[in-house]
Design a protein around this motif. Sequence first.
Motif, mmCIF file in Angstrom:
data_model
loop_
_atom_site.group_PDB
_atom_site.id
_atom_site.type_symbol
_atom_site.label_atom_id
_atom_site.label_comp_id
_atom_site.label_asym_id
_atom_site.label_seq_id
_atom_site.Cartn_x
_atom_site.Cartn_y
_atom_site.Cartn_z
ATOM 1 N N ALA A 1 45.862 43.065 46.290
ATOM 2 C CA ALA A 1 46.164 42.533 44.951
ATOM 3 C C ALA A 1 44.860 42.125 44.255
ATOM 4 N N GLU A 2 43.940 41.531 45.038
ATOM 5 C CA GLU A 2 42.678 41.090 44.445
ATOM 6 C C GLU A 2 41.865 42.287 43.953
ATOM 7 N N TYR B 1 45.843 45.027 32.825
ATOM 8 C CA TYR B 1 46.916 44.229 33.428
ATOM 9 C C TYR B 1 46.713 44.346 34.929
ATOM 10 N N TYR B 2 46.736 43.333 35.716
ATOM 11 C CA TYR B 2 46.677 41.928 35.368
ATOM 12 C C TYR B 2 45.367 41.443 35.933
ATOM 13 N N PRO B 3 44.585 40.698 35.188
ATOM 14 C CA PRO B 3 43.221 40.383 35.631
ATOM 15 C C PRO B 3 43.143 39.438 36.834
ATOM 16 N N LEU B 4 44.259 38.790 37.198
ATOM 17 C CA LEU B 4 44.260 37.873 38.357
ATOM 18 C C LEU B 4 45.543 38.067 39.144
ATOM 19 N N PRO B 5 45.459 38.041 40.490
ATOM 20 C CA PRO B 5 46.699 38.017 41.275
ATOM 21 C C PRO B 5 47.461 36.724 40.979
ATOM 22 N N ALA C 1 43.471 43.796 40.807
ATOM 23 C CA ALA C 1 43.219 42.956 39.636
ATOM 24 C C ALA C 1 41.826 43.225 39.057
ATOM 25 N N ARG C 2 40.905 43.668 39.914
ATOM 26 C CA ARG C 2 39.550 44.004 39.439
ATOM 27 C C ARG C 2 39.454 45.414 38.879
ATOM 28 N N HIS D 1 46.387 32.053 39.957
ATOM 29 C CA HIS D 1 46.510 31.337 38.685
ATOM 30 C C HIS D 1 46.667 29.843 38.971
ATOM 31 N N PHE E 1 50.892 40.594 42.913
ATOM 32 C CA PHE E 1 50.295 41.218 41.729
ATOM 33 C C PHE E 1 51.438 41.553 40.776
#
Length: 379
Positions: A345-346, A321-325, A349-350, A329, A92
């Motif tokens: 991390a997932e 920040y940050y919408p995806l681990p 990100a949510r 990507h 993350f």
Amino acid sequence: MTAPARTERIPFFPPDLFEADRTVLLDLLLELGLSPEQRFILGEHTRRFEGLLREALGAADVVACASGTSALDLALTAVDVGPGDEVVVPAFGCAPLASSVVQLGATPVFADIDPHTMVADPGDAERRITGRTKALMPAHMFSVMADMPRFAGLARRHGVRLVEDSAVAQGAVLDGTPAGLWGEAGVFSFVQVKSFGMPGEGGVVVTRDAALGERVRMLRNHGQDGSNRFLHHVIGRNSRFDEIQAAFQVHRFGGLPQRLERRAAIAAYYTERFAPLAERGIVPPPAGTDGRCYYVYTVLADRRRELAAHLQEQGVDCHAYYPLPLPQHPAFAVFAAPGDRWPHAERAARRALSLPVHHRLTDADVEYVADAVCAFAAH
Ligand SMILES: *Cc1c(COP(=O)(O)O)cnc(C)c1O
């Protein structure tokens, strides 16, 4: 949620960040632009800026370069990361954590994070160390320094190198050691959104190892040593620092502690107001100042989308920040083993949502932001 909307928005980044220093900047532009030397990179101002940072930090060397991302590249190169190596980085965080490793032909290996502080979990990082691991690169996130005592122990025990992504933590001190000096090399970024941001791109590598500093100096300027131009010892980069920006940063450096203190005071107020909201699904970062630097103030919200919409409606700008681990990507998924997961991390990100914490906020602004968050939680 019926409080009247303010007429003025509260911006996430202040639009008048450099207003107080406007005449200084314009004067520098004229002075350096018209000086007989016509020296625009790596001159006396850059040397002074590096010297100021080196002394304030107690570092062996500080080397100014083109950006924080470039500083990571220089630091990883200086500790010999190359093709075939693995570097353990947080799952993350921002893209340069992974891309700087990939650019060197090495493989980023993603470690999960602590569910509350959102920095890399040393336990998960250790499980991912293999015979190919060359370095660990934990990063300080939002306001919390990574667990550097444990990462330093891991690096020693496993005989791997330690690079510290301290890009956002300039001014933080953990157990008496400043951010940047826990690893063999650390970095700061001066891109405008960072705590010591400037109107342009720039960064530094900081190190407690003078020989490593010397390597970075060569690498940043095409592999030349300073005294012998056009003799190239190693394959280098063009990662030089701007003289006008250096002179401007020298001018603004004295005010940095006060600006950081203002950020910390705002954060302390938010955390006190938000502590009771945890059972209503909004969790503030831990309180305190050891190992902390309030670059960004980030809460974990179960209903992030709704909270963000509420704040926008109330005139408060916020950012997720940050919408995806990182390993999810498209650019980095190829470096993750099929089926590998990073549950914390997932989840971060949510849920992560960052609120304005910059030093230009007034007490009334800060109270307004806190009220808006508390009003949302009450419904
Ligand atoms: C901003 C940032 C960087 C990169 O710095 P730039 O100056 O934008 O290249 C690297 N790592 C972290 C954690 C950052 O927040």
